[in-house]
Design a protein around this motif. Structure first.
Motif, mmCIF file in Angstrom:
data_model
loop_
_atom_site.group_PDB
_atom_site.id
_atom_site.type_symbol
_atom_site.label_atom_id
_atom_site.label_comp_id
_atom_site.label_asym_id
_atom_site.label_seq_id
_atom_site.Cartn_x
_atom_site.Cartn_y
_atom_site.Cartn_z
ATOM 1 N N PRO A 2 0.812 -1.227 0.000
ATOM 2 C CA PRO A 2 0.000 0.000 0.000
ATOM 3 C C PRO A 2 0.837 1.266 0.000
ATOM 4 N N PHE A 3 2.098 1.193 0.472
ATOM 5 C CA PHE A 3 2.937 2.385 0.464
ATOM 6 C C PHE A 3 3.433 2.694 -0.941
ATOM 7 N N VAL A 4 3.515 1.660 -1.775
ATOM 8 C CA VAL A 4 4.194 1.791 -3.052
ATOM 9 C C VAL A 4 3.215 1.975 -4.211
ATOM 10 N N LEU A 5 2.124 1.220 -4.172
ATOM 11 C CA LEU A 5 1.223 1.189 -5.320
ATOM 12 C C LEU A 5 0.074 2.173 -5.153
ATOM 13 N N PRO A 6 -0.462 2.670 -6.278
ATOM 14 C CA PRO A 6 -1.629 3.551 -6.186
ATOM 15 C C PRO A 6 -2.865 2.757 -5.742
ATOM 16 N N ASP A 7 -3.838 3.470 -5.204
ATOM 17 C CA ASP A 7 -4.985 2.826 -4.570
ATOM 18 C C ASP A 7 -5.773 1.872 -5.467
ATOM 19 N N PHE A 8 -5.924 2.247 -6.767
ATOM 20 C CA PHE A 8 -6.860 1.463 -7.568
ATOM 21 C C PHE A 8 -6.370 0.051 -7.887
ATOM 22 N N VAL A 9 -5.046 -0.183 -7.778
ATOM 23 C CA VAL A 9 -4.577 -1.555 -7.996
ATOM 24 C C VAL A 9 -4.568 -2.366 -6.704
ATOM 25 N N LEU A 10 -4.783 -1.699 -5.597
ATOM 26 C CA LEU A 10 -4.571 -2.382 -4.317
ATOM 27 C C LEU A 10 -5.677 -3.352 -3.942
ATOM 28 N N GLN A 11 -6.900 -2.913 -4.068
ATOM 29 C CA GLN A 11 -8.049 -3.734 -3.658
ATOM 30 C C GLN A 11 -7.981 -4.112 -2.183
ATOM 31 N N GLU A 12 -8.779 -5.093 -1.814
ATOM 32 C CA GLU A 12 -8.829 -5.573 -0.433
ATOM 33 C C GLU A 12 -7.498 -6.211 -0.043
ATOM 34 N N LYS A 13 -7.172 -6.125 1.218
ATOM 35 C CA LYS A 13 -5.957 -6.756 1.715
ATOM 36 C C LYS A 13 -5.985 -8.274 1.477
ATOM 37 N N LEU A 14 -7.168 -8.865 1.624
ATOM 38 C CA LEU A 14 -7.289 -10.313 1.456
ATOM 39 C C LEU A 14 -6.800 -10.754 0.086
ATOM 40 N N TYR A 15 -7.163 -9.984 -0.956
ATOM 41 C CA TYR A 15 -6.791 -10.401 -2.306
ATOM 42 C C TYR A 15 -5.302 -10.194 -2.564
ATOM 43 N N ARG A 16 -4.743 -9.189 -1.924
ATOM 44 C CA ARG A 16 -3.287 -9.010 -2.037
ATOM 45 C C ARG A 16 -2.565 -10.192 -1.405
ATOM 46 N N VAL A 17 -3.071 -10.619 -0.242
ATOM 47 C CA VAL A 17 -2.445 -11.753 0.435
ATOM 48 C C VAL A 17 -2.558 -13.006 -0.419
ATOM 49 N N ILE A 18 -3.725 -13.196 -1.040
ATOM 50 C CA ILE A 18 -3.907 -14.365 -1.893
ATOM 51 C C ILE A 18 -2.959 -14.284 -3.087
ATOM 52 N N ALA A 19 -2.792 -13.086 -3.636
ATOM 53 C CA ALA A 19 -1.864 -12.935 -4.754
ATOM 54 C C ALA A 19 -0.455 -13.345 -4.335
ATOM 55 N N GLY A 20 -0.032 -12.893 -3.162
ATOM 56 C CA GLY A 20 1.295 -13.259 -2.667
ATOM 57 C C GLY A 20 1.425 -14.744 -2.457
ATOM 58 N N SER A 21 0.417 -15.316 -1.847
ATOM 59 C CA SER A 21 0.426 -16.742 -1.570
ATOM 60 C C SER A 21 0.428 -17.545 -2.873
ATOM 61 N N ALA A 22 -0.334 -17.078 -3.883
ATOM 62 C CA ALA A 22 -0.387 -17.776 -5.162
ATOM 63 C C ALA A 22 0.955 -17.710 -5.878
#
Lengths: 342, 361
Positions: free
Chosen positions: B215-235
């Protein structure tokens, strides 16, 4: 792992301390636009400070302070969103704006104030590191415990505190460091350790819910003191004011004997000008803070004063029955005090 | 030959002889057999005595009753099971979370049945199952109350993270594996570097970075919910490991097959989809199942970024004055839940291996 987390936290902190400076006094606006205050919970539970009941509702001292801040802003304790946070996550989440304030049994420290770019309210709880011992050992203080075995939470500040305190006393203690609290307490209660060093409230709670609380004594030694504070991002002084004055109002209400029960009466017939102003009977309490004039009345009416909050989370109305000790008001032998309402 | 199919034969002289040969052939072997058997039996008895005979099951029992009985205190589960299964999901809406869990489990079971093993059917089953899960959990449509992702929790969240990781990670892994085998060196090298970079980082730091540092690096519109970011990392993490597993499987496929197919003029996508991948997957099956099991277990790491998944719901379940003493029971219960899923997965893997081996016999 810890070092990686730390680096990530620090990296985040630096980036954000710059960003936060520009966004000064914006927090209240953001919160009001969102319609809810974002406050940290716990991943799991932290007894007495943040617990979950059978229906999934949060309760505890920290959670109630969050409710008080939410009520100050919205006049409604349910305008609060509790976001479960792990300990490591506190600062990055605050910096990134996931939460608006950290009220999570966290002390004010130099590095948090300066390196992490944070700001503290005055203290709402004075946490001490203490030691519990099996009563049958007949210890008067830690000085008698030379050669004993002591259980301490692994990787926490208690490890260092115990070492330096023992050195000062000139005694040697054999330490058993265990990370998981339930495992640690099991080790002490099963007799593997003679002593158990821990942050005061956790220790007192462990004792009060043990099989036979009377078999254990809390030694009088205070190994370290940590004032627990509400923590916000640096640079938004007006937001910190709201946190500070919410706490002050809770304490002032306790000092003046205003409770959720008699607050209506007090507002109708204020015993003093200060009380009248605080409860919004005369104007001037809200505007300077950007809140409504009856915000303090709402807080006391819907959440209660500091004593009510403490008693239902940790004190006599809770299962833990903790005494106020240092966390009492100045006029009851404690260290807490409200600021002056003029 | 027919004698083999008659199922278990009563303990005849042959089996007695075998028993004797295997376990009691010498005094030392007899001693070890008796000792081990005795040990197993006594452990089993202690557990049974603790978990069943002296256990307390009544929901209204608390610490005094449980300790008087002396065994396990299952009352904690009776009182707090909803917290363990559904986390902080709104109490009145928890039936939705329960149905969503059922939907995912049904989807998983269906996709394990050979009838559904065509690309179209599998896609349909998963799309439908996942959509059902999502609509039920999130709501906000069809008259369902909106429940945001940060309130999801317990078993439902664990399943969601696992399934989403697998669904996103598997195609990504295949893509990684194929790219790494590319004949263009710069593609192969770049992919290799990406895979190695991801594999050299601990999962926990990847999750932390995706959830909290991004969230510090990317603009808001690509961020979405924290859950989906975590899933992206895990995937991504799953894909890096799984890609290497698949690549290992591909190396087991004789190069001549691909060359033969090429000389017949079979296009690349068919060579990959119909010749290379099916055999690669068969070779890589045990390691793949292993990876799935590990991924399922690793979902518990999301606790570090503040999700109320199965394990942290369990922590909250015993984290109240009534139940702090009963943490062992809660952990045993959660271990049992993990066991059901992981054991199911590995049995299914064994079944697949037997089934696929038929082609090679």
């Amino acid at each position: 792992m810890t070092s990686i987390l730390k680096t990530a936290v620090l990296a985040g902190g630096f980036v954000l301390s710059a960003a936060a400076a520009q966004a000064a006094s914006e927090t209240l606006k953001t919160v009001q636009e969102r319609g809810a205050l974002n406050c940290p919970g716990h991943t799991g539970s932290y007894l007495g400070f943040a617990e979950v009941d059978d229906k999934g509702n949060w309760k505890g001292l920290d959670v109630d302070l969050c409710r008080a801040v939410a009520t100050a802003i919205f006049g409604d304790p349910s305008s609060l969103k509790i976001i479960p946070l792990s300990w490591a996550q506190r600062w990055p989440s605050l910096q990134s704006g996931d939460v608006d304030i950290i009220i999570k049994a966290s002390g004010g420290t130099l590095s948090r104030d300066t390196e992490l770019g944070l700001q503290f309210s005055s203290s709402y709880y004075l946490g001490t590191t203490k030691v519990m011992a099996h009563k049958e050992l007949g210890l008067e203080s830690l000085a008698d415990a030379d050669g004993g075995t002591i259980c301490i939470p692994a990787g926490a500040s208690q490890e260092r505190q115990v070492a330096s305190y023992a050195e000062r006393l000139g005694i040697t203690l054999e330490t058993v460091a265990i990370e998981k609290t339930e495992e640690l307490e099991d080790a002490y209660f099963s007799g593997r350790c003679d002593l158990y060093a821990q942050w005061g409230p956790v220790l007192a709670i462990a004792r009060s819910i043990s099989d036979n609380p009377d078999d254990h004594v809390l030694l009088p030694d205070v190994l370290a003191v940590e004032p627990e504070v509400m923590i916000v991002r640096q640079g938004d002084d007006e937001w910190l004011d709201i946190a500070n004055w919410t706490l002050s109002v809770l304490l002032f209400a306790e000092q003046e004997g205003i409770t959720s029960e008699n607050v209506d009466e007090m507002k109708a017939n204020p015993p003093s000008n200060e009380v009248g102003k605080m409860l919004g009977a005369t104007p001037g309490m809200g505007t300077p803070l950007g809140l409504s004039d009856d915000w303090a009345y709402n807080v006391i009416k819907k959440v209660g004063n500091y004593s009510e909050i403490f008693q239902r989370s940790l004190g006599q109305d809770s299962p833990y029955k903790m005494p106020r000790d240092l966390t009492a008001l100045w006029n009851a032998g404690g260290v807490l005090f409200p600021f002056v309402i003029d | 030959m027919t004698a083999i199919d008659t199922g278990p034969v009563p303990l005849g002289p042959t089996q007695l002889r075998r028993l004797r040969r295997d376990y009691f052939s010498s005094p030392v072997s007899t001693l070890i057999s008796v000792l081990c058997f005795g040990l197993l039996l006594s452990i089993g008895w202690v557990l049974f005595d603790w978990g069943v005979l002296r256990a307390t099951f009544a929901a209204e029992a608390r610490q005094p009753e449980c300790q008087a009985a002396g065994g396990a205190c299952w009352s904690v589960i009776a009182n707090r099971w909803r917290l363990i299964f559904f986390g902080l999901y709104p109490y009145e809406e928890q039936w939705r979370s329960a149905l969503a869990c059922v939907a995912v489990i049904v989807t998983m079971v269906l996709s394990c049945i050979p009838v559904f093993w065509t690309g179209k059917r599998l896609t349909a089953v998963w799309a439908l199952g996942f959509l059902t899960f999502y609509v039920l959990m999130k709501g906000g449509m069809l008259g369902l109350l909106l429940v945001r992702e940060e309130q999801w929790g317990g078993l439902a969240l664990t399943l969601f993270i696992f399934v989403a990781t697998a669904i996103i990670g598997m195609p990504l892994a295949i893509a990684f594996a194929l790219l790494r085998n590319s004949t263009l060196p710069w593609i192969a090298k770049t992919t290799g570097a990406v895979i190695d970079a991801v594999r050299s980082l601990p999962l926990i730091s990847i999750l932390f970075t995706f959830a909290i540092v991004l969230p510090f690096v990317l603009p808001d519109f690509v961020l979405q919910e924290k859950l989906y970011r975590v899933i992206a990392g895990s995937a991504l993490f799953f894909a890096a490991y799984q890609a290497e597993i698949i690549r290992g499987g591909m190396q087991g496929v004789a190069k001549g097959q691909d060359e033969a197919a090429m000389s017949l003029g079979i296009p690349y996508r068919h060579r990959v989809a119909r010749i290379l991948l099916p055999q690669a997957f068969r070779n890589a099956l045990p390691a793949t199942i292993n990876q799935f099991v590990i991924t399922f277990m690793e979902t518990s790491l999301v606790v570090i970024v503040g999700f109320f998944e199965l394990l942290s719901s369990a922590n909250a379940a015993f984290g109240t004055s009534d139940w702090t003493f009963a943490f062992v029971e809660v952990y045993v219960f959660v271990a049992f839940l993990y066991f059901i899923f992981v054991f199911g997965l590995s049995r299914y893997g064994a079944y697949l291996e037997r089934r696929m081996a038929t082609g090679q016999r």
